[in-house]
Scaffold this motif. Structure first.
Motif, PDB file in Angstrom:
ATOM      1  N   UNK A 125      -9.149  14.400 -10.593  1.00 44.39           N
ATOM      2  CA  UNK A 125      -8.644  15.662 -10.057  1.00 44.39           C
ATOM      3  C   UNK A 125      -7.619  15.556  -8.949  1.00 44.39           C
ATOM      4  N   UNK A 126      -7.009  14.389  -8.765  1.00 46.46           N
ATOM      5  CA  UNK A 126      -5.997  14.222  -7.725  1.00 46.46           C
ATOM      6  C   UNK A 126      -4.727  14.983  -8.116  1.00 46.46           C
ATOM      7  N   UNK A 127      -4.155  15.709  -7.168  1.00 41.19           N
ATOM      8  CA  UNK A 127      -2.936  16.483  -7.436  1.00 41.19           C
ATOM      9  C   UNK A 127      -1.738  16.018  -6.617  1.00 41.19           C
ATOM     10  N   UNK A 128      -1.979  15.165  -5.611  1.00 40.54           N
ATOM     11  CA  UNK A 128      -0.888  14.700  -4.754  1.00 40.54           C
ATOM     12  C   UNK A 128      -1.185  13.286  -4.277  1.00 40.54           C
ATOM     13  N   UNK A 129      -0.170  12.412  -4.338  1.00 40.53           N
ATOM     14  CA  UNK A 129      -0.340  11.003  -3.979  1.00 40.53           C
ATOM     15  C   UNK A 129       0.767  10.582  -3.019  1.00 40.53           C
ATOM     16  N   UNK A 130       0.407   9.737  -2.059  1.00 42.65           N
ATOM     17  CA  UNK A 130       1.378   9.128  -1.156  1.00 42.65           C
ATOM     18  C   UNK A 130       1.174   7.618  -1.199  1.00 42.65           C
ATOM     19  N   UNK A 131       2.280   6.860  -1.092  1.00 42.25           N
ATOM     20  CA  UNK A 131       2.154   5.406  -1.156  1.00 42.25           C
ATOM     21  C   UNK A 131       3.335   4.724  -0.474  1.00 42.25           C
ATOM     22  N   UNK A 132       3.068   3.679   0.320  1.00 44.63           N
ATOM     23  CA  UNK A 132       4.149   2.835   0.839  1.00 44.63           C
ATOM     24  C   UNK A 132       4.530   1.798  -0.209  1.00 44.63           C
ATOM     25  N   UNK A 133       5.771   1.345  -0.181  1.00 50.58           N
ATOM     26  CA  UNK A 133       6.207   0.353  -1.163  1.00 50.58           C
ATOM     27  C   UNK A 133       7.349  -0.481  -0.604  1.00 50.58           C
ATOM     28  N   UNK A 134       7.440  -1.720  -1.092  1.00 46.74           N
ATOM     29  CA  UNK A 134       8.588  -2.565  -0.770  1.00 46.74           C
ATOM     30  C   UNK A 134       9.664  -2.460  -1.843  1.00 46.74           C
ATOM     31  N   UNK A 135       9.380  -1.705  -2.930  1.00 47.76           N
ATOM     32  CA  UNK A 135      10.385  -1.559  -3.979  1.00 47.76           C
ATOM     33  C   UNK A 135       9.830  -1.133  -5.318  1.00 47.76           C
ATOM     34  N   UNK A 136       9.387  -2.105  -6.129  1.00 48.21           N
ATOM     35  CA  UNK A 136       9.010  -1.839  -7.515  1.00 48.21           C
ATOM     36  C   UNK A 136       7.848  -0.868  -7.679  1.00 48.21           C
ATOM     37  N   UNK A 137       6.870  -0.936  -6.795  1.00 45.52           N
ATOM     38  CA  UNK A 137       5.711  -0.050  -6.934  1.00 45.52           C
ATOM     39  C   UNK A 137       6.106   1.412  -6.755  1.00 45.52           C
ATOM     40  N   UNK A 138       7.110   1.666  -5.920  1.00 43.47           N
ATOM     41  CA  UNK A 138       7.550   3.039  -5.702  1.00 43.47           C
ATOM     42  C   UNK A 138       8.126   3.665  -6.955  1.00 43.47           C
ATOM     43  N   UNK A 139       8.954   2.905  -7.671  1.00 43.10           N
ATOM     44  CA  UNK A 139       9.503   3.409  -8.918  1.00 43.10           C
ATOM     45  C   UNK A 139       8.433   3.620  -9.966  1.00 43.10           C
ATOM     46  N   UNK A 140       7.489   2.676 -10.045  1.00 39.04           N
ATOM     47  CA  UNK A 140       6.407   2.794 -11.020  1.00 39.04           C
ATOM     48  C   UNK A 140       5.523   3.996 -10.715  1.00 39.04           C
ATOM     49  N   UNK A 141       5.156   4.161  -9.446  1.00 37.13           N
ATOM     50  CA  UNK A 141       4.335   5.314  -9.071  1.00 37.13           C
ATOM     51  C   UNK A 141       5.049   6.612  -9.427  1.00 37.13           C
ATOM     52  N   UNK A 142       6.329   6.691  -9.118  1.00 40.73           N
ATOM     53  CA  UNK A 142       7.092   7.911  -9.383  1.00 40.73           C
ATOM     54  C   UNK A 142       7.104   8.235 -10.872  1.00 40.73           C
ATOM     55  N   UNK A 143       7.285   7.214 -11.705  1.00 41.81           N
ATOM     56  CA  UNK A 143       7.326   7.423 -13.152  1.00 41.81           C
ATOM     57  C   UNK A 143       5.983   7.900 -13.689  1.00 41.81           C
ATOM     58  N   UNK A 144       4.911   7.246 -13.281  1.00 44.53           N
ATOM     59  CA  UNK A 144       3.594   7.599 -13.815  1.00 44.53           C
ATOM     60  C   UNK A 144       3.096   8.931 -13.252  1.00 44.53           C
ATOM     61  N   UNK A 145       3.456   9.245 -12.015  1.00 49.00           N
ATOM     62  CA  UNK A 145       3.119  10.566 -11.485  1.00 49.00           C
ATOM     63  C   UNK A 145       3.876  11.650 -12.245  1.00 49.00           C
ATOM     64  N   UNK A 146       5.134  11.375 -12.587  1.00 48.28           N
ATOM     65  CA  UNK A 146       5.897  12.339 -13.383  1.00 48.28           C
ATOM     66  C   UNK A 146       5.213  12.578 -14.723  1.00 48.28           C
ATOM     67  N   UNK A 147       4.764  11.495 -15.352  1.00 46.04           N
ATOM     68  CA  UNK A 147       4.095  11.615 -16.650  1.00 46.04           C
ATOM     69  C   UNK A 147       2.773  12.371 -16.547  1.00 46.04           C
ATOM     70  N   UNK A 148       2.123  12.265 -15.379  1.00 42.70           N
ATOM     71  CA  UNK A 148       0.817  12.903 -15.187  1.00 42.70           C
ATOM     72  C   UNK A 148       0.912  14.298 -14.584  1.00 42.70           C
ATOM     73  N   UNK A 149       2.099  14.676 -14.094  1.00 43.65           N
ATOM     74  CA  UNK A 149       2.243  15.964 -13.432  1.00 43.65           C
ATOM     75  C   UNK A 149       1.618  15.997 -12.052  1.00 43.65           C
ATOM     76  N   UNK A 150       1.663  14.872 -11.351  1.00 42.89           N
ATOM     77  CA  UNK A 150       1.088  14.751 -10.011  1.00 42.89           C
ATOM     78  C   UNK A 150       2.212  14.652  -8.984  1.00 42.89           C
TER      79      UNK A 150
END
Length: 386
Positions: A125-150
């Motif tokens: 039931x998570x609707x909002x996520x925050x994360x620090x990144x040095x690079x690659x994880x930020x792009x991956x998180x953004x893509x998967x959150x987009x796919x999940x609607x988060x």
């Protein structure tokens, strides 16, 4: 529903049990990352993997997601293992292999962890996520959150190449840029978490990114026909990938798929400019302020929350934790690319130099079967190679 064998979450220090059906972060009892435990007493024969889908989800029994409706996948996993024949011949090694993680959907091994973590977050039931990144994880998180609607907020050091920042924005995530390294971004993530209630998906501060990355270990075993290499060399920032691969091997030993005596030495590699885990294992005093930048951005992690688990892997595998001179990373990455034609991230140069150093020190042999992990795609780093 799928037949996940996950039972619960456990503290690796005191074994306190946490509920898998609740939203958890880390083991607050001992301030350690949480581990997922599985019922491996009754599984299936490994031959039954044949014919399954060609992604990390072929190992769904050993992943924590219980309800397939919450699965958020872009086709991650089952990346190839390449035989680096030219570089091996040049230096006189019998076998140098490369697990090529750049071919994941977002260009790095981070796709695995974020696919798993976002799937679990969606189900919880998570609707909002925050994360620090040095690079690659930020792009991956953004893509998967987009796919999940988060809703997604990514916090990134200002020194990170522009392509990583553009990637985050491309997927519609909010980007915050700060001076300093990823530890400063982590502090900002905690502030946002407290202010907004967003779930903080920092490395090993939630249990499931490691579970996705664990599939690298299952794939290595299956792709090599259950005959593991003698040595696995892994670039180590936060250390999740190294811990995850070893976790997979341990689970396969429990199921009888692997023999404990055949497990490889695990080698964690850091840069001389940022080597907190090396210093920790060698009992050298260190503070986050004593570390600097690295051209291999994934290695610029001055505080490794999972350092105890990394040290455990090194000890259990009779492996090594080493640093290499920051100055050699770019030329050694270029050497690999020019010999093998693979678009490797700078971290690959670090682990290749570590192999050469450990060989010179007599700690690994040129007769060993050695597996390197290329964790990302060089195309995101090309400005660093000028």
């Amino acid at each position: 529903m799928i037949n996940s064998k996950a039972k619960n979450l456990n503290c690796p220090t005191c074994s306190k049990v946490y509920d898998l059906t609740e939203l958890n972060t880390f083991a607050t009892c001992c301030h350690q990352p949480l581990e997922v435990t599985y019922d491996l007493s009754s599984t299936f024969d490994k031959s039954e993997l044949k014919g399954r889908e060609n992604s990390m989800w072929r190992y769904s029994e050993f992943l924590p997601l219980k309800n397939l409706e919450h699965k958020v996948s872009l086709g991650e996993g089952m990346t190839p293992i390449l035989d680096l024949k030219r570089i091996a011949k040049t230096y006189g090694y019998s076998k140098i292999l490369l697990k090529n993680e750049e071919l994941n959907p977002t260009g790095s091994f981070k796709s695995r962890g974020l696919s798993m973590a976002i799937s679990m977050a969606k189900g919880l039931g998570v609707t909002e996520i925050v994360m620090p990144t040095a690079g690659n994880a930020g792009g991956a998180l953004s893509a998967y959150c987009a796919a999940a609607g988060i809703k997604c907020t990514v916090i990134m050091p200002a020194i990170t190449p522009e392509i990583f920042k553009k990637e985050v924005k491309f997927y519609g995530a909010e980007l915050i840029v700060l001076d300093g390294l990823i530890d400063k971004c982590g502090q900002k993530a905690v502030e946002i978490q407290k202010a907004t209630g967003a779930f903080n998906m920092s490395t090993l501060k939630e249990p499931y990114r490691l579970q996705g990355k664990k599939t690298m270990g299952f794939e290595i075993a299956e792709q090599l026909n259950w005959e593991l290499p003698d040595v696995i060399v892994y670039p180590t920032g936060g250390g999740t990938g190294l811990i995850a691969i070893w976790t997979a091997f341990q689970e396969m030993v429990q199921m009888g798929w692997l023999d404990a005596k055949d497990l490889p030495k695990m080698v964690a590699v850091q840069s001389s400019s940022c080597c907190p885990v090396v210093d920790f294992i060698n009992d050298r005093p260190n503070t986050p302020e004593s570390y600097g930048e690295s051209v291999a951005f994934g290695l610029a992690v001055p505080v490794a929350f999972g350092k105890d688990l990394i040290a455990r892997v090194i000890k259990e595998s009779n492996g090594y934790c080493v640093s290499v001179d920051e100055a050699v990373i770019v030329p050694k990455t270029s050497e690999l690319a020019q010999k093998e034609g693979v678009a490797m991230a700078p971290e690959a140069g670090a682990i290749w130099q570590a192999v050469l150093n450990l060989t010179d020190e007599g700690k690994i042999s040129k007769e060993d079967k050695i597996l390197l992990l290329n964790t990302g795609n060089s195309l995101k780093y090309l400005d660093s190679f000028d």
